[in-house]
Design an enzyme around this catalytic site. Structure first.
Site, PDB file in Angstrom:
ATOM      1  N   THR A  50       9.788  51.170  62.722  1.00 24.18           N
ATOM      2  CA  THR A  50       8.985  52.296  63.206  1.00 24.18           C
ATOM      3  C   THR A  50       9.173  52.393  64.709  1.00 24.18           C
ATOM      4  O   THR A  50       9.492  51.400  65.385  1.00 24.18           O
ATOM      5  CB  THR A  50       7.478  52.087  62.918  1.00 24.18           C
ATOM      6  N   GLN A  52       6.928  52.720  66.836  1.00 22.32           N
ATOM      7  CA  GLN A  52       5.871  51.964  67.514  1.00 22.32           C
ATOM      8  C   GLN A  52       6.265  50.497  67.687  1.00 22.32           C
ATOM      9  O   GLN A  52       6.011  49.904  68.743  1.00 22.32           O
ATOM     10  CB  GLN A  52       4.560  52.069  66.726  1.00 22.32           C
ATOM     11  N   PHE A  53       6.883  49.906  66.677  1.00 25.40           N
ATOM     12  CA  PHE A  53       7.298  48.509  66.810  1.00 25.40           C
ATOM     13  C   PHE A  53       8.571  48.399  67.646  1.00 25.40           C
ATOM     14  O   PHE A  53       8.697  47.483  68.473  1.00 25.40           O
ATOM     15  CB  PHE A  53       7.532  47.884  65.428  1.00 25.40           C
ATOM     16  N   GLN A  61       9.378  40.490  78.193  1.00 32.29           N
ATOM     17  CA  GLN A  61       8.466  39.349  78.191  1.00 32.29           C
ATOM     18  C   GLN A  61       8.265  38.808  79.600  1.00 32.29           C
ATOM     19  O   GLN A  61       7.168  38.446  79.992  1.00 32.29           O
ATOM     20  CB  GLN A  61       9.033  38.253  77.278  1.00 32.29           C
ATOM     21  N   HIS A 180      -5.444  44.081  74.844  1.00 31.66           N
ATOM     22  CA  HIS A 180      -4.279  44.450  74.043  1.00 31.66           C
ATOM     23  C   HIS A 180      -4.474  44.067  72.579  1.00 31.66           C
ATOM     24  O   HIS A 180      -3.868  44.671  71.691  1.00 31.66           O
ATOM     25  CB  HIS A 180      -3.004  43.820  74.614  1.00 31.66           C
ATOM     26  N   LYS A 244       2.156  30.364  71.275  1.00 28.35           N
ATOM     27  CA  LYS A 244       2.586  29.504  72.387  1.00 28.35           C
ATOM     28  C   LYS A 244       3.893  28.792  72.066  1.00 28.35           C
ATOM     29  O   LYS A 244       4.756  28.641  72.926  1.00 28.35           O
ATOM     30  CB  LYS A 244       1.511  28.479  72.715  1.00 28.35           C
ATOM     31  N   ARG A 265       7.699  18.940  65.668  1.00 25.48           N
ATOM     32  CA  ARG A 265       7.035  17.666  65.366  1.00 25.48           C
ATOM     33  C   ARG A 265       5.555  17.916  65.058  1.00 25.48           C
ATOM     34  O   ARG A 265       4.989  17.311  64.140  1.00 25.48           O
ATOM     35  CB  ARG A 265       7.186  16.716  66.548  1.00 25.48           C
ATOM     36  N   LYS A 282      -0.879   9.770  66.568  1.00 24.40           N
ATOM     37  CA  LYS A 282       0.324   9.342  67.280  1.00 24.40           C
ATOM     38  C   LYS A 282       1.024  10.496  67.989  1.00 24.40           C
ATOM     39  O   LYS A 282       1.895  10.276  68.829  1.00 24.40           O
ATOM     40  CB  LYS A 282       1.288   8.647  66.318  1.00 24.40           C
TER      41      LYS A 282
END
Length: 505
Positions: A50, A52-53, A61, A180, A244, A265, A282
């Site tokens: 689309t 929009q995407f 970024q 946002h 993240k 991990r 750990k």
């Protein structure tokens, strides 16, 4: 296959095992330079294909970071590394490789990031299903909504992303609350309606709840089922999430910064206990590296002094152009909002309209490297952080000596906060661990039980001052020093502003 690990080492085992557990025959294959092969099922493609995407391709970024020259990046990072190495007594070899790895290649967009978060969200939910699917009741609906939320979580970002939300909008709409995440919800509804996507309302409702899960307008957790699902994309409780995982790895790779955080991990060992995603004890130090790496990116990349100079100039240009172009007028209308992207700067730069002259001049200054001049900075003393209030241009102007003629519009103050996601608090206090897979007990781990080398402070507040005019660097630097003396009784800055910078005209 790209760097599954942030340090560039390639490990295919976990991704390969995941791929083998899913049928990708009817999926579209996309090759990503971080995660390797990404597969999009037909439903997700309906959103990706689309306008929009696809707009996310024009939202960089790290857009303004790419405007920094290689020499400037290396010089800045060398200063930072020198400070770190002096403090660490050269005990961290990973930091030694950062300077020579820097290159100006950070041109990736929120399009790639959104695909990456979609893929990692799918990885995370499939791992939980494989390990605890029957116990947790994870079904196809859960998998689909988590992946779709990952795909669409950033679709509401504006031009220059956080700059638009946190700096431009507060300047033009004082006190107006906008996020946002909330715009992403509106955009999702608009895409479904505009493109007649056949998807049930319960799926969309769950996806939108996940998108806003970490912001203040989120629905109380007591009213949700399977609370742990809402922590996969954007975890407002302790900050460990696939968003993240992707941007840290992707940004480090793009900027040439090495790091030794391994998100796989963490994903491999995670386990749900009592509706919390928990981690092996750990892996405590691995999780600490996640937050430490993020903080390093903030200091060396996101809040680089030259990047922030350009940020401040772009915000000034957008504010000056706003009345004429009505940039902010569509922030609640997704049918118009999607047309806004980073190309707004090119629109201003090439428009002949007299009303945009001041904005054009600022952009021309950026192009010609005539930036707002960085004067100096200081770290707010640790014992003053508790009651710190943002320093303003007025504070600096009021600190000038008799005879100076500084005005507030000559000075820009940038209050930069760098933390480990929870301000002055240790984010690991909110994380729950388990001993081994035979134990169902979850617990927190105090820092001093792991290592005495870990930090005891979790937040830096840096005050930076810039001059809009190069000939005023000297007077502003002097006023800035006077402000420090009056406020703290000392000059908190590391060194005086170089004389040659004060003499620029």
């Amino acid at each position: 296959m790209g760097g599954g690990h942030c340090n560039g080492d390639v490990s295919l085992s976990s991704i390969h095992s995941l791929a083998c557990s899913q049928d990708f025959r009817f999926s579209k294959h996309i090759h990503d330079n971080v995660h390797g092969n990404i597969y999009l099922d037909p439903l997700f493609l309906k959103f990706v294909d689309t306008e929009q995407f696809q707009r996310l391709r024009d939202l960089k970024q790290l857009d303004l970071w790419t405007m920094i020259s290689m020499a400037e990046m290396i010089a800045s990072l060398a200063v930072y590394l020198n400070r770190i190495l002096q403090r660490e007594k050269f005990n961290d070899p990973a930091l030694l490789c950062m300077a020579h790895m820097v290159y100006p290649g950070a041109v990736h967009s929120r399009f790639e990031h959104s695909l990456g978060v979609y893929w990692l969200a799918g990885e995370a939910i499939h791992k939980l299903k494989n390990y605890q699917g029957f116990e947790l009741g994870i079904d196809r609906f859960d998998i689909q909504t988590v992946k779709l939320a990952g795909l669409l979580h950033d679709i509401g970002h504006g031009p220059y992303s956080h700059l638009f939300e946190r700096e431009f909008l507060p300047r033009v709409y004082d006190g107006y609350k906008w996020s946002h995440e909330q715009m992403s919800v509106k955009m999702v509804d608009h895409i479904v309606d505009e493109h007649h996507i056949d998807i049930d309302t319960e799926t969309i409702k769950r996806v939108e709840e996940m998108i806003v899960a970490s912001c203040g307008t989120a629905e109380p957790k007591s009213s949700r089922e399977k609370h742990f699902l809402y922590d996969i994309i954007a975890n407002g409780r302790n900050g460990i999430d696939v968003d993240k995982f992707d941007y840290i790895v992707r940004d480090c790779r793009a900027c040439g910064l090495g790091c030794n955080f391994e998100f796989q991990r963490i994903m491999e060992s995670m386990r749900v206990l009592g509706d919390d995603i928990c981690y092996r004890a750990k892996d405590y130090l691995t999780i600490h590296k996640l937050f430490a790496t993020r903080a390093d990116l903030y200091r060396t990349v996101y809040t680089h002094a030259k990047v922030r100079a350009i940020d401040l100039m772009v915000v000034d240009a957008l504010v000056k152009a706003n009345d004429y172009l009505e940039i902010s007028s569509h922030i609640d209308d997704p049918s118009q909002y999607w047309k806004l992207d980073d190309t707004i700067i090119k629109t201003i730069e090439t428009a002949p309209d007299q009303e945009l002259r001041e904005s054009r001049d600022l952009i021309l200054r950026i192009r010609r490297r005539d930036l707002y001049q960085f004067c100096n900075e200081y770290n707010v003393p640790k014992d003053k952080l508790e009651n710190f209030k943002d320093v303003t241009a007025q504070d600096i102007v009021c600190s000038q000596k008799n005879g100076a003629r500084l005005r507030e519009e000559d000075v820009v103050v940038d209050n930069v906060k760098i933390d480990l996601t929870r301000g002055k608090h240790n984010p690991l206090e909110r994380i729950r661990f388990f001993k081994d897979y035979e134990s169902d007990e979850k617990f927190s781990i105090p820092d001093d039980r792991v290592s005495h080398l870990l930090p005891t402070s979790y937040q830096d507040m840096i005050v930076r001052v810039y001059s809009r005019k190069p000939e005023l660097v000297g007077p502003i630097s002097e006023a800035f020093e006077n402000f420090q003396l009056m406020t703290y009784g000392i000059k908190a800055q590391v060194h005086n502003t170089p004389e040659k910078k004060k003499m620029r005209r």
